[in-house]
Design a protein around this motif. Structure first.
Motif, short mmCIF file in Angstrom:
data_model
loop_
_atom_site.label_atom_id
_atom_site.label_comp_id
_atom_site.label_asym_id
_atom_site.label_seq_id
_atom_site.Cartn_x
_atom_site.Cartn_y
_atom_site.Cartn_z
N ALA A 111 -111.24 -9.78 -6.74
CA ALA A 111 -111.35 -10.32 -8.10
C ALA A 111 -111.21 -9.24 -9.15
O ALA A 111 -110.66 -9.47 -10.24
CB ALA A 111 -112.68 -11.05 -8.27
N ILE A 112 -111.69 -8.03 -8.82
CA ILE A 112 -111.59 -6.92 -9.79
C ILE A 112 -110.14 -6.54 -9.98
O ILE A 112 -109.66 -6.37 -11.11
CB ILE A 112 -112.42 -5.72 -9.30
CG1 ILE A 112 -113.91 -6.09 -9.26
CG2 ILE A 112 -112.19 -4.51 -10.21
CD1 ILE A 112 -114.80 -4.99 -8.74
N GLY A 113 -109.41 -6.40 -8.87
CA GLY A 113 -107.99 -6.06 -8.96
C GLY A 113 -107.19 -7.12 -9.68
O GLY A 113 -106.31 -6.81 -10.50
N ILE A 114 -107.52 -8.40 -9.41
CA ILE A 114 -106.81 -9.50 -10.08
C ILE A 114 -107.12 -9.49 -11.58
O ILE A 114 -106.22 -9.65 -12.41
CB ILE A 114 -107.22 -10.85 -9.46
CG1 ILE A 114 -106.72 -10.93 -8.01
CG2 ILE A 114 -106.66 -12.01 -10.29
CD1 ILE A 114 -107.22 -12.15 -7.26
N GLY A 115 -108.40 -9.30 -11.92
CA GLY A 115 -108.79 -9.27 -13.33
C GLY A 115 -108.10 -8.15 -14.09
O GLY A 115 -107.60 -8.35 -15.20
N ILE A 116 -108.05 -6.97 -13.49
CA ILE A 116 -107.37 -5.83 -14.13
C ILE A 116 -105.89 -6.13 -14.30
O ILE A 116 -105.30 -5.86 -15.36
CB ILE A 116 -107.58 -4.54 -13.30
CG1 ILE A 116 -109.06 -4.12 -13.35
CG2 ILE A 116 -106.69 -3.41 -13.82
CD1 ILE A 116 -109.39 -2.94 -12.44
N SER A 117 -105.27 -6.69 -13.28
CA SER A 117 -103.84 -7.00 -13.34
C SER A 117 -103.53 -8.05 -14.41
O SER A 117 -102.56 -7.92 -15.15
CB SER A 117 -103.35 -7.51 -11.97
OG SER A 117 -103.49 -6.52 -10.98
N VAL A 118 -104.37 -9.09 -14.48
CA VAL A 118 -104.14 -10.15 -15.47
C VAL A 118 -104.29 -9.61 -16.88
O VAL A 118 -103.46 -9.88 -17.77
CB VAL A 118 -105.11 -11.32 -15.23
CG1 VAL A 118 -105.05 -12.31 -16.39
CG2 VAL A 118 -104.79 -12.02 -13.92
N PHE A 119 -105.36 -8.84 -17.12
CA PHE A 119 -105.56 -8.27 -18.44
C PHE A 119 -104.41 -7.33 -18.81
O PHE A 119 -103.90 -7.35 -19.94
CB PHE A 119 -106.89 -7.51 -18.49
CG PHE A 119 -107.22 -6.94 -19.83
CD1 PHE A 119 -107.30 -7.74 -20.95
CD2 PHE A 119 -107.44 -5.57 -19.98
CE1 PHE A 119 -107.60 -7.21 -22.20
CE2 PHE A 119 -107.73 -5.03 -21.21
CZ PHE A 119 -107.82 -5.85 -22.34
N GLY A 120 -103.98 -6.52 -17.84
CA GLY A 120 -102.85 -5.63 -18.07
C GLY A 120 -101.57 -6.39 -18.36
O GLY A 120 -100.79 -6.00 -19.24
#
Length: 356
Positions: A6-15
Motif C-alpha cells: 500500500a505504501i508503494g502504491i500510495g507513493i506511485s499514485v501521488f507521484g
C-alpha cells in the motif's frame, strides 16, 4: 526488507498525480514556476513507488538504480556542482565588472559568488556545539541555525525551479498567429536605441517576417527622466529604418516598467485576449511570461541573445524581481520556516536530552 504494498502504491499514485499536473501545465501554458517542481517530484515519486513494489516481488534492481541515481545527484551536486557554480559566478561577475558599467545590478553575479563561497563557513559558525544543552542560549542558537538552513534551502530550491521553468518555457513554439508583436523597452542612450534594445527590436522584426509581415509591431516605452524623448518613438524610428511599413508600427509611449509596457500595449489591441508575441532579452523571458499570465494575456514571449557574462547577473536580477512581485508569498514562506525551526527545536532538544 519488504515494505507494505500500500505504501508503494500510495507513493506511485501521488507521484503520478504530480507528474500529470506537470505535463498538463507544460502543454497548456508553461508560465508557472511550479511546473518543473511537479515534473521532477512526480517522476521521482513514481520511480520510488514502482521500485518499492518491484522490490516486494523480489526484483530490487529498479529501487537500487533510483537510490543510486538520487544519491549520485546529491553527492555530485555538493562536491562538483556547488564549487563549479561558485567559480562560474565569480568569473562571470568579474568579467561583467570589467566590460560593462559598474552598477549594483551588474555586480549581482559577483556578490552571489562571494556569498556562496562563504556560505558553508557561515553555516558552520552558526551551528550550535555538538554537546546538547537544555539552556536557552543553546536552543536559540540551534533554532537560528536551523532557520537559516531552511531559508537558504528555500531560496536555492526556488531559484532552481525558476531556472528549470525558464528553460522549459524557451523550448515552447509559438502556437497562435499573433495579432501584434510587443517589443519591451530597456532604455535609451543619448536618445538613441542602444545594442541591447536593438537586439529586442531585431527579434521582433524576425517574428514579424516569420508571419509574413502580418502582425502589427508595438514598440513600448515611455520617456525617462534622463531621456530626451519617449523610448517608444525611438524604437518606432528604428523599425521604420529597418524596413517595417508605417502602417505596421504603433508606438506605446507612456509606460515606465515592464508591467506597464504590457498593460498599455494591450489597450492598443482589438481585444485584451488577442494573441500576441512579446519580444525582450533572453534573460527577461520568463519573468515577462509570468507577468503576461498575471495579466491574463494570450502571449508567447521570445528573447534576443545576450552576452554570456551578462546573463548570470541579469538572471539574478530577474529572480529578485519575481520575488518582489510575490513578496507577500515569500514573507509568508519565511515566517512559516522560522516557526518550523522554533517548533522543531522546542520538541527535539528536550527529547535528545543534555550531554548527547
Amino acid at each position: 526488507m519488504t515494505i507494505e504494498p500500500a505504501i508503494g502504491i500510495g507513493i506511485s499514485v501521488f507521484g503520478a498525480i504530480l507528474l500529470i499536473a506537470g505535463i498538463v501545465g507544460l502543454i497548456r501554458d508553461g508560465r508557472r514556476i511550479a511546473t518543473p517542481v511537479y515534473l521532477v517530484m512526480g517522476l521521482g515519486l513514481v520511480s520510488i513507488g514502482a521500485g518499492l513494489l518491484l522490490n516486494n516481488l523480489g526484483h530490487p534492481a529498479l529501487l537500487t538504480i533510483v537510490l543510486v541515481v538520487m544519491g549520485s545527484i546529491l553527492v555530485l551536486g555538493n562536491i562538483v556542482g556547488y564549487p563549479a557554480l561558485v567559480i562560474f559566478l565569480l568569473y562571470s561577475g568579474i568579467t561583467i565588472w570589467r566590460k560593462e558599467t559598474r552598477t549594483l545590478g551588474n555586480a549581482l553575479a559577483l556578490l552571489a559568488g562571494i556569498a556562496l563561497f562563504f556560505l558553508p563557513a557561515t553555516l558552520r559558525w552558526l551551528a550550535p556545539p555538538e554537546t546538547v544543552s537544555l539552556d536557552a542560549e543553546y536552543k536559540a542558537r540551534y533554532a537560528l541555525h536551523l532557520a537559516v538552513v531552511l531559508i537558504v534551502s528555500y531560496f536555492g530550491f526556488t531559484f532552481a525551479a525558476f531556472i528549470a521553468a525558464s528553460l522549459l518555457y524557451r523550448w515552447r513554439p509559438i502556437r497562435n498567429a499573433p495579432e501584434a508583436i510587443i517589443v519591451l523597452g530597456s532604455g535609451l542612450i543619448s536618445g538613441k536605441v542602444p545594442p541591447l534594445l536593438a537586439a529586442r527590436l531585431d527579434r521582433g522584426i524576425a517574428v514579424h517576417r516569420d508571419f509574413n509581415d502580418a502582425p502589427v509591431i508595438i514598440p513600448s516605452g515611455g520617456q525617462g527622466s534622463d531621456e530626451p524623448r519617449p523610448e517608444g518613438m525611438a524604437m518606432r524610428e528604428y523599425l521604420l529604418d529597418n524596413g517595417i511599413s508605417r502602417d505596421k508600427v504603433v508606438a506605446e509611449t507612456e509606460s515606465r516598467n515592464t508591467e506597464e509596457n504590457l498593460r498599455f500595449s494591450r489597450k492598443l489591441l482589438s481585444s485584451p485576449t488577442a494573441p500576441v508575441v512579446v519580444a525582450t532579452s533572453s534573460y527577461h523571458i520568463f519573468r515577462a511570461a509570468l507577468l503576461t499570465r498575471a495579466l491574463e494575456m494570450r502571449a508567447h514571449v521570445v528573447g534576443a541573445p545576450t552576452k554570456w557574462y551578462y546573463f548570470p547577473s541579469a538572471l539574478l536580477r530577474e529572480f529578485i524581481g519575481v520575488i518582489r512581485d510575490r513578496l507577500w508569498f515569500t514573507v509568508l514562506a519565511i515566517i512559516v520556516l522560522i516557526i518550523l525551526a522554533i517548533s522543531f527545536t522546542a520538541i527535539i532538544i528536550p527529547a535528545m536530552g543534555p550531554g548527547v
